[in-house]
Motif scaffolding. Structure first.
Motif, PDB file in Angstrom:
ATOM      1  N   PRO A 147       0.791  -1.499   0.164  1.00 47.97           N
ATOM      2  CA  PRO A 147      -0.006  -0.373   0.028  1.00 47.97           C
ATOM      3  C   PRO A 147       0.503   1.057  -0.025  1.00 47.97           C
ATOM      4  CG  PRO A 147      -0.827  -1.407   1.238  1.00 47.97           C
ATOM      5  CD  PRO A 147       1.064  -1.835   0.944  1.00 47.97           C
ATOM      6  N   ILE A 148       1.972   1.358   0.594  1.00 51.39           N
ATOM      7  CA  ILE A 148       2.452   2.447   0.636  1.00 51.39           C
ATOM      8  C   ILE A 148       3.496   2.496  -0.082  1.00 51.39           C
ATOM      9  CG2 ILE A 148       4.872   3.667   2.321  1.00 51.39           C
ATOM     10  CD1 ILE A 148       4.398   1.771   4.295  1.00 51.39           C
ATOM     11  N   ARG A 149       4.201   1.505  -1.030  1.00 52.46           N
ATOM     12  CA  ARG A 149       4.218   2.350  -1.709  1.00 52.46           C
ATOM     13  C   ARG A 149       3.707   2.077  -3.478  1.00 52.46           C
ATOM     14  NH1 ARG A 149       8.673  -1.688  -5.102  1.00 52.46           N
ATOM     15  NH2 ARG A 149       8.140  -1.111  -7.340  1.00 52.46           N
ATOM     16  N   ASP A 150       2.316   1.606  -3.258  1.00 52.60           N
ATOM     17  CA  ASP A 150       1.377   2.687  -4.089  1.00 52.60           C
ATOM     18  C   ASP A 150       0.695   3.734  -4.296  1.00 52.60           C
ATOM     19  OD1 ASP A 150       1.318  -0.028  -5.549  1.00 52.60           O
ATOM     20  OD2 ASP A 150      -0.672  -1.333  -4.074  1.00 52.60           O
ATOM     21  N   PHE A 151       0.976   4.199  -2.825  1.00 53.30           N
ATOM     22  CA  PHE A 151       0.266   5.814  -2.769  1.00 53.30           C
ATOM     23  C   PHE A 151       1.945   6.185  -3.079  1.00 53.30           C
ATOM     24  CE2 PHE A 151       1.514   8.916   0.221  1.00 53.30           C
ATOM     25  CZ  PHE A 151       0.264   9.541  -0.043  1.00 53.30           C
ATOM     26  N   LEU A 152       3.055   5.967  -2.989  1.00 52.36           N
ATOM     27  CA  LEU A 152       4.253   6.368  -3.478  1.00 52.36           C
ATOM     28  C   LEU A 152       4.113   6.946  -4.887  1.00 52.36           C
ATOM     29  CD1 LEU A 152       6.296   6.452  -0.469  1.00 52.36           C
ATOM     30  CD2 LEU A 152       5.189   8.157  -1.285  1.00 52.36           C
ATOM     31  N   VAL A 153       4.480   6.185  -5.105  1.00 50.69           N
ATOM     32  CA  VAL A 153       4.441   5.381  -6.703  1.00 50.69           C
ATOM     33  C   VAL A 153       4.020   6.896  -7.041  1.00 50.69           C
ATOM     34  CG1 VAL A 153       5.097   4.356  -9.064  1.00 50.69           C
ATOM     35  CG2 VAL A 153       5.711   3.620  -6.429  1.00 50.69           C
ATOM     36  N   ALA A 154       2.089   6.411  -7.211  1.00 50.72           N
ATOM     37  CA  ALA A 154       1.112   7.525  -7.571  1.00 50.72           C
ATOM     38  C   ALA A 154       1.363   8.905  -7.530  1.00 50.72           C
ATOM     39  CB  ALA A 154      -0.592   6.768  -7.574  1.00 50.72           C
ATOM     40  N   PHE A 155       2.426   9.196  -6.917  1.00 51.78           N
ATOM     41  CA  PHE A 155       1.739  10.496  -6.284  1.00 51.78           C
ATOM     42  C   PHE A 155       2.911  11.495  -7.048  1.00 51.78           C
ATOM     43  CE2 PHE A 155       3.112  14.183  -3.478  1.00 51.78           C
ATOM     44  CZ  PHE A 155       2.404  13.434  -2.548  1.00 51.78           C
ATOM     45  N   PRO A 156       1.903  12.421  -7.541  1.00 49.22           N
ATOM     46  CA  PRO A 156       2.100  13.120  -8.127  1.00 49.22           C
ATOM     47  C   PRO A 156       3.484  14.360  -8.026  1.00 49.22           C
ATOM     48  CG  PRO A 156       0.652  14.330  -7.030  1.00 49.22           C
ATOM     49  CD  PRO A 156       0.905  12.793  -6.874  1.00 49.22           C
ATOM     50  N   TRP A 157       4.493  14.199  -8.788  1.00 45.52           N
ATOM     51  CA  TRP A 157       5.557  14.419  -9.180  1.00 45.52           C
ATOM     52  C   TRP A 157       5.841  16.028  -8.410  1.00 45.52           C
ATOM     53  CZ3 TRP A 157       7.545  19.449 -11.819  1.00 45.52           C
ATOM     54  CH2 TRP A 157       6.824  19.134 -12.804  1.00 45.52           C
ATOM     55  N   PHE A 158       4.493  16.689  -9.361  1.00 40.70           N
ATOM     56  CA  PHE A 158       4.816  17.896  -9.016  1.00 40.70           C
ATOM     57  C   PHE A 158       4.169  18.703  -7.392  1.00 40.70           C
ATOM     58  CE2 PHE A 158       2.172  22.455  -9.278  1.00 40.70           C
ATOM     59  CZ  PHE A 158       3.778  23.095  -9.644  1.00 40.70           C
ATOM     60  N   GLY A 159       2.947  17.533  -6.559  1.00 42.75           N
ATOM     61  CA  GLY A 159       2.635  17.930  -5.651  1.00 42.75           C
ATOM     62  C   GLY A 159       4.470  17.842  -4.839  1.00 42.75           C
ATOM     63  N   MET A 160       4.143  17.166  -5.065  1.00 43.17           N
ATOM     64  CA  MET A 160       6.137  16.463  -4.443  1.00 43.17           C
ATOM     65  C   MET A 160       7.095  17.677  -4.147  1.00 43.17           C
ATOM     66  SD  MET A 160       7.750  14.544  -2.114  1.00 43.17           S
ATOM     67  CE  MET A 160       6.964  12.926  -2.023  1.00 43.17           C
ATOM     68  N   VAL A 161       7.816  18.154  -4.637  1.00 50.17           N
ATOM     69  CA  VAL A 161       7.683  19.564  -5.661  1.00 50.17           C
ATOM     70  C   VAL A 161       7.799  20.487  -4.456  1.00 50.17           C
ATOM     71  CG1 VAL A 161       9.336  20.974  -6.979  1.00 50.17           C
ATOM     72  CG2 VAL A 161       9.134  18.434  -8.030  1.00 50.17           C
ATOM     73  N   LEU A 162       7.086  20.913  -4.576  1.00 50.18           N
ATOM     74  CA  LEU A 162       6.135  21.506  -4.158  1.00 50.18           C
ATOM     75  C   LEU A 162       6.014  21.544  -2.335  1.00 50.18           C
ATOM     76  CD1 LEU A 162       4.099  24.213  -5.252  1.00 50.18           C
ATOM     77  CD2 LEU A 162       2.030  22.923  -4.847  1.00 50.18           C
ATOM     78  N   LEU A 163       5.965  20.533  -1.931  1.00 56.96           N
ATOM     79  CA  LEU A 163       5.655  20.350  -0.303  1.00 56.96           C
ATOM     80  C   LEU A 163       7.454  20.344  -0.214  1.00 56.96           C
ATOM     81  CD1 LEU A 163       3.135  16.953  -0.731  1.00 56.96           C
ATOM     82  CD2 LEU A 163       3.324  19.227   0.559  1.00 56.96           C
ATOM     83  N   VAL A 164       8.273  19.747  -0.806  1.00 57.54           N
ATOM     84  CA  VAL A 164       9.281  19.821  -0.025  1.00 57.54           C
ATOM     85  C   VAL A 164       9.706  21.692  -0.719  1.00 57.54           C
ATOM     86  CG1 VAL A 164      12.073  19.990  -1.066  1.00 57.54           C
ATOM     87  CG2 VAL A 164      10.495  17.858  -1.267  1.00 57.54           C
ATOM     88  N   GLY A 165       9.559  21.695  -1.452  1.00 55.75           N
ATOM     89  CA  GLY A 165       9.830  23.397  -1.134  1.00 55.75           C
ATOM     90  C   GLY A 165       9.003  24.145  -0.128  1.00 55.75           C
ATOM     91  N   VAL A 166       8.033  24.155  -0.062  1.00 56.57           N
ATOM     92  CA  VAL A 166       7.529  24.897   1.123  1.00 56.57           C
ATOM     93  C   VAL A 166       7.957  24.212   2.564  1.00 56.57           C
ATOM     94  CG1 VAL A 166       4.992  24.961   2.331  1.00 56.57           C
ATOM     95  CG2 VAL A 166       5.182  24.708   0.369  1.00 56.57           C
ATOM     96  N   ALA A 167       8.118  22.950   2.755  1.00 53.27           N
ATOM     97  CA  ALA A 167       8.639  22.645   4.084  1.00 53.27           C
ATOM     98  C   ALA A 167      10.307  23.363   3.899  1.00 53.27           C
ATOM     99  CB  ALA A 167       8.846  21.115   3.428  1.00 53.27           C
ATOM    100  N   ALA A 168      11.374  23.408   3.455  1.00 50.76           N
ATOM    101  CA  ALA A 168      12.440  23.858   3.179  1.00 50.76           C
ATOM    102  C   ALA A 168      12.318  25.317   3.351  1.00 50.76           C
ATOM    103  CB  ALA A 168      12.962  23.466   2.127  1.00 50.76           C
TER     104      ALA A 168
END
Ligand SMILES: Nc1ncnc2c1ncn2[C@@H]1O[C@H](COP(=O)(O)OP(=O)(O)O)[C@@H](O)[C@H]1O
Ligand SMILES: [Mg+2]
Lengths: 659, 362
Positions: A417-438
């Motif tokens: 389940p974790i794998r499926d969740f992450l692999v389907a994670f939109p790349w743009f969303g991840m970049v955005l979240l990383v940027g905001v967190a940083a």
């Protein structure tokens, strides 16, 4: 009335800008996740927009290869001389002529080498260390791993000095020129330390071919960072007055460095040497994949053929070698110069060294006449392979169902389940979240760096594989932390438990990553579960160590103050000890994450499907572009994780007023 | 009584005509970004407020002093007052931001790196607060180190090293490592090491501050003994006023980077320039710093004297004798010319701290 008035505005939740930003980023990500069709390009990176970085790297490597053959050949030839010499001396012996008339000058006798190690142990650490060293080496000999182990040792013996010399030189440069340090050396070291081991092998393989020299050079480069760091640290730690003293007696810059600063920093530098040796061992074993040979090769062959017994034996020989090298180099680091007396000749001043050399010469000379000195006689060899195999068979017969149930449970309900969740994670969303967190944790600079690094994973078309890496690494690190922190807490509360844990942790930390895979494979066969368990074992040490240390280092007076103010032990733990130890625990977790990442990559050998596999395949195909791109992606994941964790630790620390 | 003043002045101000060894003129050390430009902008004389406003640290400000050849010059000040910075400017371990430093009339700040190395190798020695011994060398090798840096051959340098080892009383410890020695012994090594090159000028930066009080006194006596033989030009840093007056020919008192007074211990005690200096000198036993000339009365030729003393002798050095014999002592100049006499009662007054009145009269 007036009270109600003044309280009213406070009740309306005033939304601060950071909360808004977070909310927006999360909302965008959620929308992309749930409804990728809104902006397909932002959910799944379009393959038409992939930047062919891999091709560029391949082209560059090809150009280097065709234009600098003279250089690479030259380097190979030069390093081959000492390397072959060491290999012959320790493992192969010299052979002159051909056929039955050939004259063979034997390698160092195994008896002599064992004795020499024991003597070194005695010289550095007394009888105890002598017996540890002797036991380990005799183990290696009796269990039939001598030649491979000596081959490994020869590679280490040549790459470690190389590492020390170059590492110290770069360290001095970094110390002398702070801007070089900041602009070049420091980022390079970060990259080198997060770059997966396999990724080092590919360019070496391309440039220097499938040979021990490639393995040796990869090892020397891979193991260098701690030496650079230790040198810088050692030089920075030299007391200011000693520096002034060097100036005042009129040292030239060179004299000051070589005769004042470096010798004064010896203790710190020796810690670096110990780390270099351990890293070199780790890498030499992995280098066996590009023809370096040695113990790693045996493990690799055994793993490929699923010969559990042989794999285990070779693995244990690595463990033995690792323990010997670690304990000896640590003890040597603690050595202080012995009170020396003038007017003694070399032999009188170095009785142990003389004895060791004498024994080596005598036993080696004897091996001309007595075969038992030349090779370990078959009669005293022991093989545990059948035994290991029987054990594993037995476990599999009796516990197959239980193990299989456990494995399936992990796979179906947690990992997949974790794998499926992450692999389907939109790349743009991840970049955005990383940027905001940083940005929130540290500022614009970190945000830019982390966003660029995350983007790299996307634009190279490696997004799914990166997420697969993140998933295995994240799950393993999480489990390691969940197990490690309670163990660390337990160790901090009981000296007895701590005393039991310490040698176990020491040993776990000493073992090359390879060794963790073997026993787990025996029980869980290949796959994600095995990778995860091996990674947890490998990465758990810092979580335990830092937690224990973090709690133990809380100042006594704070504990006393809390006791006096009537804290129950429970309150004491949750409200005083844990918060105060948190920054240190975070540091431990940071280390755990980085270790987990490096281990996950090695697990490509047992069939994970992530960036590690990408590098592994590239290695097999000698595809530099593909391998290095994936290698960079891995390194960047590590650096992003490291920076974010470090930034949150810093924040935590400043909030607690601990800085 | 007024006729005595010129005589007393003559006896005390016994012209120090030794040549100037080290001259330091208007030296500033300002730490921080753009300090040099800042100093140039303010023409080398910024005010305290200007420094603070530019967010700089004025570690040494406007320091001028001259040290005579063979003099024991002490720099005294509390911790953080800029003593170490000053002495490092004098030896150019750090570059002063402003001002000039001359050694035997040669501008040190203009010396090339090569020349500086030569000067340090042969003419300067330095002792450090925390000893700064090289941990990997034995006592003998540590002491011979400055010579080995110069390329002196092993035999010569060990010979020289053994000689200074003798001098500081470390015989038998040649083959020890620093960590095997006590603090006092380690500092003896530090002293021996700085003397091995036979320097002309000797910097000691709080050499005894890290030692126990008892050892410290012993080391002070040792230093005085060494100096009576060696006659180096000494620049000695301390934060301990008692140590300063014990060792000093002259003392410079520093506060917040500035030298607020330079003088002999006697001058500091009798004429403190500021309340700050007075605060330090308040608990000093006057008999230890005051010289006979200060208590001198006109000579009454009819009296038979109990003894003869020099005008520059410290009162503490003959107090016991004069109180014991209860007779007046004759005071002479350095050449033996009679100047006046000292009366036992005055000495008793002084010892009992009842001399305030006399000071006013003088
Ligand atoms: N490298 C430096 N950078 C900034 N400030 C310094 C530096 N070195 C010394 N200082 C400051 O200069 C002042 C004087 O220091 P120092 O000369 O060491 O005092 P002392 O030796 O009298 O204790 C102190 O306030 C110290 O903080
Ligand atoms: Mg100081």
């Amino acid at each position: 009335m007036s009270i109600a008035d003044s309280a009213a505005p406070a009740r309306i939740p005033s939304v601060s800008t950071p909360t808004l930003i977070w909310a927006a980023a999360l909302a965008i990500t959620a929308i992309l996740y749930v409804a990728p069709n809104v902006a397909p390009w932002a959910a799944k990176y379009p393959s038409s927009a992939i930047i062919p970085i891999a091709d560029w790297i391949s082209a560059l490597m090809a150009w280097l290869k065709s234009n600098f053959t003279w250089l690479t050949r030259g380097i190979t030839d030069i390093f081959n001389v000492p390397l072959q010499w060491a290999i012959n001396l320790l493992a192969k012996g010299w052979k002159y002529g051909y056929g039955p008339t050939a004259f063979v000058f034997p390698r160092l006798s195994w008896v002599g080498v064992c004795a020499a190690f024991a003597i070194a142990g005695f010289a550095f650490g007394g009888w105890r260390l002598a017996s540890v060293a002797a036991a380990c080496m005799i183990y290696v000999a009796l269990f039939g791993q001598w030649e491979s182990a000596m081959l490994t040792l020869a590679l280490i013996a040549i790459s470690v000095p190389l590492c020390i010399v170059f590492g110290a030189a770069f360290g001095v440069l970094a110390f002398r020129k702070p801007w070089v340090d900041r602009a070049i050396i420091e980022p390079m070291l970060d990259l080198m330390q997060t770059m997966p081991t396999f990724a080092y092998l590919i360019p070496m393989l391309l440039l220097f071919g499938n040979s021990p020299v490639s393995g040796m050079l990869a090892t020397a480069i891979f193991a260098m960072p701690p030496m650079v760091r230790a040198t810088v640290l050692a030089l920075k730690r030299v007391p200011h007055e000693i520096d002034d003293f060097g100036e005042m007696v009129g040292c030239t810059a060179r004299q000051k460095l070589l005769r004042v600063l470096l010798p004064s920093g010896r203790a710190t530098m020796m810690i670096g040497v110990n780390q270099v040796i351990m890293l070199a061992l780790n890498m030499v074993i992995i280098s066996s994949m590009i023809g370096a040979g040695g113990l790693g090769y045996d493990v690799l062959l055994a793993l490929r053929a699923l010969k559990i017994g042989q794999g285990m034996e070779a693995g244990l020989a690595i463990v033995a070698l690792a323990i010997v090298l670690d304990r000896l180099s640590q003890a040597a680091a603690r050595q202080r110069p012995a009170p020396h007396v003038h007017d003694l000749n070399f032999v009188q001043r170095n009785p142990m060294l003389t004895l060791a050399v004498a024994i080596l010469i005598v036993t080696t000379a004897l091996s001309f006449f007595v075969p038992a000195f030349a090779t370990v006689p078959a009669a005293i060899k022991i093989s545990t392979a059948p035994w290991w195999k029987a054990t594993v068979d037995w476990i599999n017969i009796h516990f197959f169902d239980a193990i299989e149930a456990f494995r399936t449970f992990l796979l179906l309900y947690i990992l997949n389940p974790i794998r499926d969740f992450l692999v389907a994670f939109p790349w743009f969303g991840m970049v955005l979240l990383v940027g905001v967190a940083a940005y929130r944790l540290s500022g614009a600079r970190l945000a830019v760096i982390t966003v660029l690094m995350t983007l790299f994973c996307a634009v190279t078309g490696l997004w799914e594989k990166s997420m697969a890496t993140l998933y295995l690494c994240g799950v393993s690190a999480l489990i390691a932390a969940l197990l490690g922190i309670p163990l660390g807490i337990a160790a901090s509360r009981s000296d007895r438990f701590a005393a039991i844990m310490t040698p176990i942790l020491d040993t776990l930390q000493t073992l090359p990553s390879f060794c963790f895979i073997i026993p787990v494979v025996m029980l869980f066969r290949v796959g994600d579960v095995t990778a995860m368990i091996a990674t947890v074992l490998f990465a758990i040490v810092p979580a335990i160590r830092y937690t224990n240390h973090g709690i133990r280092q809380i100042p006594e007076n704070l504990i006393e103050a809390a006791t006096v103010s009537g804290c129950t032990p429970r309150q004491m733990f949750w409200r005083v000890q844990l918060p105060l130890a948190l920054p240190e625990i975070m540091l431990g977790i940071n280390q755990t994450v980085l270790l987990a990442l490096s281990m996950i990559i090695i697990c490509a050998m047992i069939g994970t499907r992530d960036l590690g596999q990408e590098v592994f395949i590239a290695l097999a195909k000698a595809d530099a572009g593909r391998g290095l791109t994936a290698g960079f992606a891995i390194a960047f994941i590590g650096i992003v994780a490291d920076r974010l964790l470090r930034a949150s630790t810093d924040r935590l620390q400043s909030r607690l007023g601990l800085t | 009584m007024n006729d005595l003043a010129p005589l007393r002045d003559e006896a005390l101000s016994a012209k120090d005509d030794r040549p100037v060894k080290l001259l330091c003129k208007d030296v500033w050390k300002v730490f921080g970004e753009g300090a040099a430009a800042f100093m140039a902008k303010h023409n080398g004389a910024p005010t305290e407020e200007e420094i603070a406003k530019a967010k700089l640290i004025g570690a040494v400000r406007h320091a001028s002093l001259e040290v005579k050849r063979g003099e024991n010059f002490i720099v005294m000040g509390l911790s953080g007052s800029g003593k170490s910075t000053l002495v490092r400017c004098l030896s150019r371990l750090i570059e002063p931001t402003w001002g000039s430093v001359e050694l035997d009339g040669i501008d040190l700040l203009k010396a090339s790196p090569q020349a500086l190395i030569e000067i340090r190798r042969h003419r300067m020695g330095m002792v450090f607060q925390h000893f700064a011994l090289l941990p990997h060398l034995t006592v003998l090798d540590n002491i011979a180190f400055p010579l080995s840096v110069q390329g002196v051959d092993r035999k010569t340098r060990e010979e020289r090293a053994r000689k200074v080892i003798d001098l500081v009383g470390l015989n038998g410890r040649e083959q020890f490592y620093p960590r095997e020695l006590s603090g006092g012994q380690q500092q003896r090594v530090g002293i021996a090491r700085s003397l091995a090159v036979e320097p002309e000028i000797w910097f000691l930066d709080e050499p005894f501050s890290a030692l126990d009080p008892l050892i410290r006194r012993e080391m002070q006596s040792e230093l005085l003994r060494l100096q009576s033989v060696l006659k180096k030009t000494i620049i000695f840093i301390t934060h301990d006023f008692d140590e300063a007056i014990r060792l000093a020919d002259r003392v410079a008192i520093m506060k917040d980077g500035q030298i607020i007074q330079i003088g002999t211990p006697e001058e500091l005690v009798l004429h403190p320039a500021t309340d700050y200096v007075a605060e330090f000198t308040r608990d000093v036993q006057r008999a230890k710093v005051m010289s006979a000339a200060r208590l001198m009365r006109p000579q009454l030729s009819s009296i038979e004297y109990g003894g003869t003393i020099k005008a520059t002798d410290k009162i503490a050095s003959f107090a016991a004798r004069i109180v014991g014999v209860r007779k007046n002592f004759l005071v002479t100049s350095a050449e033996g010319k009679p100047l006046g006499e000292v009366v036992p009662d005055d000495v008793i007054d002084l010892l009992a701290d009842r001399d305030q009145l006399r000071e006013v009269r003088a």
